[in-house]
Structure formats: structure tokens, C-alpha cells
Enzyme design. Structure first.
Site, PDB file in Angstrom:
ATOM      1  N   GLU A 152       2.515  13.950  -4.052  1.00  0.00           N
ATOM      2  CA  GLU A 152       2.040  13.618  -2.779  1.00  0.00           C
ATOM      3  C   GLU A 152       2.658  14.569  -1.795  1.00  0.00           C
ATOM      4  O   GLU A 152       3.605  14.658  -1.750  1.00  0.00           O
ATOM      5  CB  GLU A 152       2.023  12.133  -2.300  1.00  0.00           C
ATOM      6  CG  GLU A 152       1.410  11.883  -0.897  1.00  0.00           C
ATOM      7  CD  GLU A 152       1.626  10.620  -0.554  1.00  0.00           C
ATOM      8  OE1 GLU A 152       0.553   9.825   0.011  1.00  0.00           O
ATOM      9  OE2 GLU A 152       2.708   9.934  -0.873  1.00  0.00           O
ATOM     10  N   GLU A 175       0.980  -1.284   0.112  1.00  0.00           N
ATOM     11  CA  GLU A 175      -0.123  -0.109  -0.044  1.00  0.00           C
ATOM     12  C   GLU A 175       0.851   1.221   0.131  1.00  0.00           C
ATOM     13  O   GLU A 175       1.555   1.489   1.165  1.00  0.00           O
ATOM     14  CB  GLU A 175      -0.876  -0.035   1.262  1.00  0.00           C
ATOM     15  CG  GLU A 175      -2.177   0.918   1.136  1.00  0.00           C
ATOM     16  CD  GLU A 175      -2.240   1.968   2.178  1.00  0.00           C
ATOM     17  OE1 GLU A 175      -1.933   3.229   1.918  1.00  0.00           O
ATOM     18  OE2 GLU A 175      -2.410   1.518   3.380  1.00  0.00           O
TER      19      GLU A 175
END
Length: 488
Positions: free
Chosen positions: A390, A255
Site C-alpha cells: 500500500e 477496516e
């Protein structure tokens, strides 16, 4: 500041191997991100430590796998009870080590307990199928088998919840595990190791090795006796892990990064959407993989949305994370703080304007902390770095759009594909847009967290595999087919 949590930690810096504290040659300081003060020392693991942990896990795994699955589930229930018993202490440790407000830490402890209880409930699940055979008096049976030794590399943003998110399904499936926590938040993992022993979990079933990812993590991934690597962290690290695991031909569950779009259509409940946009961006100081990374607002709703957004932002209280009134704490480390500050400076250089900015503590006590002011930015060019990379911090970029096709294109123009958000009262639009979004999760008229019986999985560079629910459990097992002839 209460230091009751130290009773859950080893007296001297050590690794947790085979239910025993094992000293390492080197140590490192663990600092409070709100003050910069050292709160503890932690062992820095070596390849030799890793080898010991894997050997202990491998030796324990055969007996653990032979333990009936409902009995393995009982150990998870006992572990959950230990965490419940020490909830306040763990929450204080988490806030002191990681920096999130105490209320968020208490919620994370609850999530850690939920993970254990949910997967304990799978102790009585169906573990295979009887298949129709093409031959008379024959049967084909599929059944699950554990993989063996699991390496779990976990991040610093949710160190308690992700510890049990990886450990619970691995154990109930019959695997043993070595957890490698982040260098920023090793104490939470060590405290949980203490409680796993108190719960009676047998020797070698859970092990914790602290240290650098490039050394300890790398040694775990490459170790010949590790049969699965499950990791939550950066895309950069995930690529390295995937490459190294491929050399051994073992599965990985990764993840990785996220860049969630937060889409607000003109017909949405504007007040709710604005409040959720702030909450979904500023929670845990923006250090959440499913955070609202970029907000897109339809032009007709832009002005009222921005008024409501500012009102919601002004209610943020940045301060001592142990204080009840605080709603946002510091970044976890100086490196993370510098990243956000550099990104904000670059955003302004690229033409972005600061629409609103909060404040940070000025008390002498917090001068050494990793504080970043919550900020909303607007007037961004389509090529702005903050719309692509991000941020993982409390900067909220807001972009106006006109049509649904336009916003879907903007949302999908991203290398990440973890989570996304959509606010609208139009059911048809909601379903059509959710179908078009290239993300593993879509939240409609609500923000996170994800739920335990769902499947938390990213698309594109956000990962492979995933966590939670039945699908998350399947990561930890392999299938065996038995063909049976019972003719006389």
C-alpha cells in the site's frame, strides 16, 4: 490563518471523560502538516485515563440503553445540527490539522453529518422478528440488544467522518463509546466531543481519550469492560487488536489496508477513466483506503489513456490547503512523507520510470511541511514493490495488459481486498469481472466515496466486519431469542 476552531477545543490539553475535560500529566504538540508549525497541545493519555473513561461509559450505558431508541436517535439529530452550525470552523480545523484542501474538508464535514442523520433514521427501525413456532400457543421472538461499551480507534485521514461513522450506529443501538483518535489528528475528535456535549448527549455516553495506540489503544482493547473494538487503520495494528480481543472473546470490526486496482478496458470512456484515475489516486494526497493504488490499462487504449492521464494530472494544484484553488495538500506527517519518498526511490531502483511529476510549494512558509509531488510511474516489472504494498500517497503506477483473464489475475494477486474499479461500456464484461474480483467493493465507471447505505467491508487482509448501512449497524448489537408459551 483563522484560529476560530480553538473555541471548540479545551482551554488546556485534556481528555474528554464523562462530559468533562480531564487534565493528563503529559502533553504533545499537534503540528500543521503544511508548515510544520505547532497549532495546539494535546493531552497524552495513560492507562489510568483509559480506566476512567471506560468506567464512565459503563456507568452511563445502562441508562442510555434504557432510553427508547427513537429518543437516542433524537440526540443524534441534535449532534448533527451542532456540526452543521459549526461547519466552516470544523472544515478549517480539519484542513489545518490534517492537510487536505478546504473543499475536501467541507465535504468531510457533510459526510459526518450524513452519518449521524442516517443512523438517527434507524431509531424507528424494526429491532427484531416474530418467528413461527413448532408448538401451538407458543411464539419465538428475536430482538436486538446493545453490546455495552465500545472502543473506537480511528485514523488520521478522515478524522471527522470516521468519528461519526463509529459513534452514530453505536449510540443509536444503545451502546456507549470511547473514541481513541490518531496522534496526528486528535483535535477533530476533541472538537466533536465539545459539540456532542452542546447537543445534550448525556454524561459518559461519548468519551475521547488521546494518546499512543500502543498504550491507550492497547489498554482499551484489553480492558475487561470493553465489549466491542471497532478500528480503521493499518493491517499491522488490526492483527494486534484481533489477537488481543480474541483473548477476551469479544467481536471486532476492522477496516484495514487497501490496494485498489483500477481497470480500464479498451472500450471505456477514456477521458472519464483518466480523470477518475487521477482523482481516485490524488484525493487527500493519496491518503484514502479506497484510493486507486494501481491502474491497469488494456493495450489498445494505452496511448490515448496516457495522453488523457497526463492532461488530468497537469490540472493538479499542490499548495496551501486553505487556498480555494488548491486541489492537493501535504502528507499528514514527516513519517508518511518519508514512506512515500522511499517507495518512489525503490520503484525507480526496480526499473520503474517517471512518466510525469508535478511540483510542490517553494514558499518559505511551507518549507517545514510534508510535501510530496504527485507522480505517475510506468514500465514497472510485475514484481515491483509498489504494485504489492500500500502506497497511501500520490504515486500512480500504470501497467498495460492484454486480456481480461490477465488483468483479473493481476488485480487479485494481492493480499488486500477492500475496493476495486472497472471502466467499460460492456455490461457483460462488467458483471463477469466484478464477480471475479476478490474485493469487498467494486466501483464500475465511477470512483468513491462509498455510500452510507452500502456496506464498506474488506476481504482478505483488508479486514473483518465493516461499516455503514444495515450491515454496519448489526456490528453494534447482539441478538436475544425469547421463547414464549401463552397456553392457558
Amino acid at each position: 490563518m483563522s484560529t476560530d476552531f480553538k473555541k471548540l477545543l479545551p482551554e488546556a490539553a485534556a481528555q474528554f471523560i464523562n462530559n468533562t475535560w480531564v487534565a493528563s500529566e503529559n502533553t504533545d504538540d499537534v503540528k500543521n502538516p503544511a508548515t510544520g508549525e505547532t497549532i495546539a497541545q494535546v493531552a497524552v493519555g495513560t492507562k489510568a485515563d483509559t480506566d476512567k473513561a471506560v468506567a464512565a461509559a459503563k456507568a452511563a450505558q445502562i441508562k442510555w440503553a434504557a432510553t427508547p431508541q427513537p429518543q437516542r436517535a433524537d440526540y443524534l439529530y441534535a449532534f448533527a445540527q451542532q456540526i452543521e452550525k459549526h461547519k466552516k470552523t470544523l472544515a478549517t480545523l480539519l484542513t489545518t490539522e490534517q492537510g487536505k484542501p478546504l473543499a475536501e474538508s467541507e465535504g468531510e464535514v457533510d459526510t459526518a453529518i450524513l452519518m449521524l442523520r442516517y443512523y438517527a433514521g434507524l431509531g424507528w427501525k424494526r429491532t427484531g422478528h416474530v418467528l413461527a413456532s413448532n408448538y401451538p400457543n407458543h411464539q419465538a421472538i428475536t430482538k436486538e440488544a446493545p453490546l455495552g461499551v465500545v472502543a473506537a480507534i480511528i485514523p488520521w485521514n478522515f478524522p471527522l467522518a470516521i468519528f461519526t461513522r463509529k459513534t452514530a450506529p453505536a449510540l443509536v443501538a444503545g451502546n456507549t463509546i470511547i473514541v481513541k483518535p490518531s496522534e496526528n489528528t486528535p483535535l477533530c475528535s476533541l472538537a466533536l466531543a465539545t459539540l456532542s456535549k452542546a447537543a445534550g448527549i448525556p454524561d459518559g455516553v461519548i468519551n475521547v481519550i488521546c494518546g499512543e495506540g500502543s498504550k491507550v489503544g492497547d489498554a482499551l482493547v484489553k480492558h475487561p469492560d470493553v465489549q466491542l473494538v471497532t478500528m480503521t487503520g493499518s493491517t499491522r495494528a488490526g492483527k494486534i487488536i484481533a489477537k488481543n480481543a480474541a483473548e477476551k472473546v469479544i467481536p471486532v470490526s476492522l477496516e484495514l489496508g487497501g490496494k485498489a486496482p483500477f481497470i480500464v478496458l479498451a472500450d471505456a470512456d477514456i477521458e472519464k477513466a483518466a480523470q477518475d484515475a487521477i482523482d481516485a489516486r490524488m484525493s487527500n494526497c493519496g491518503q484514502v483506503c479506497i484510493c486507486n493504488e494501481r491502474t491497469y490499462v488494456q493495450r489498445e487504449a494505452y496511448e490515448p489513456f496516457m495522453r488523457a492521464l497526463k492532461k488530468a494530472a497537469e490540472a493538479i494544484v499542490v499548495g496551501d490547503p486553505l487556498a480555494k484553488k488548491t486541489t492537493m495538500g501535504p502528507k499528514v506527517s514527516p513519517t508518511e512523507k518519508e514512506h512515500v519518498e522511499e517507495l518512489l526511490a525503490k520503484t525507480q531502483q526496480e526499473g520503474g520510470k517517471i512518466f510525469w511529476q508535478g511540483s510542490i510549494p517553494t514558499d518559505d512558509k511551507f518549507k517545514g511541511g510534508n510535501w510530496v509531488a504527485p507522480t505517475i510511474v510506468t514500465d514497472l516489472p510485475a514484481t515491483a514493490t509498489i504494485l504489492k504494498e500500500e502506497a497511501f500517497g500520490p504515486i500512480l503506477p500504470v501497467v498495460v495488459f492484454d486480456t481480461i483473464d490477465e488483468v483479473v489475475s493481476l488485480a487479485n494477486d494481492c493480499e488486500y481486498g477492500l475496493s476495486s474499479y472497472l471502466y467499460t461500456r460492456d455490461l457483460i464484461a462488467a458483471m463477469q469481472i466484478s464477480d471475479a474480483l476478490e474485493y469487498g467493493e467494486v466501483y464500475i465507471n465511477r470512483y468513491g466515496p462509498e455510500e452510507i447505505n452500502g456496506f464498506h467491508a474488506g476481504w482478505k487482509l483488508s479486514g473483518i466486519g465493516g461499516d455503514d448501512g444495515e450491515h454496519g449497524y448489526q456490528i453494534y448489537v447482539k441478538q436475544k431469542t425469547v421463547y414464549l408459551n401463552y397456553q392457558s
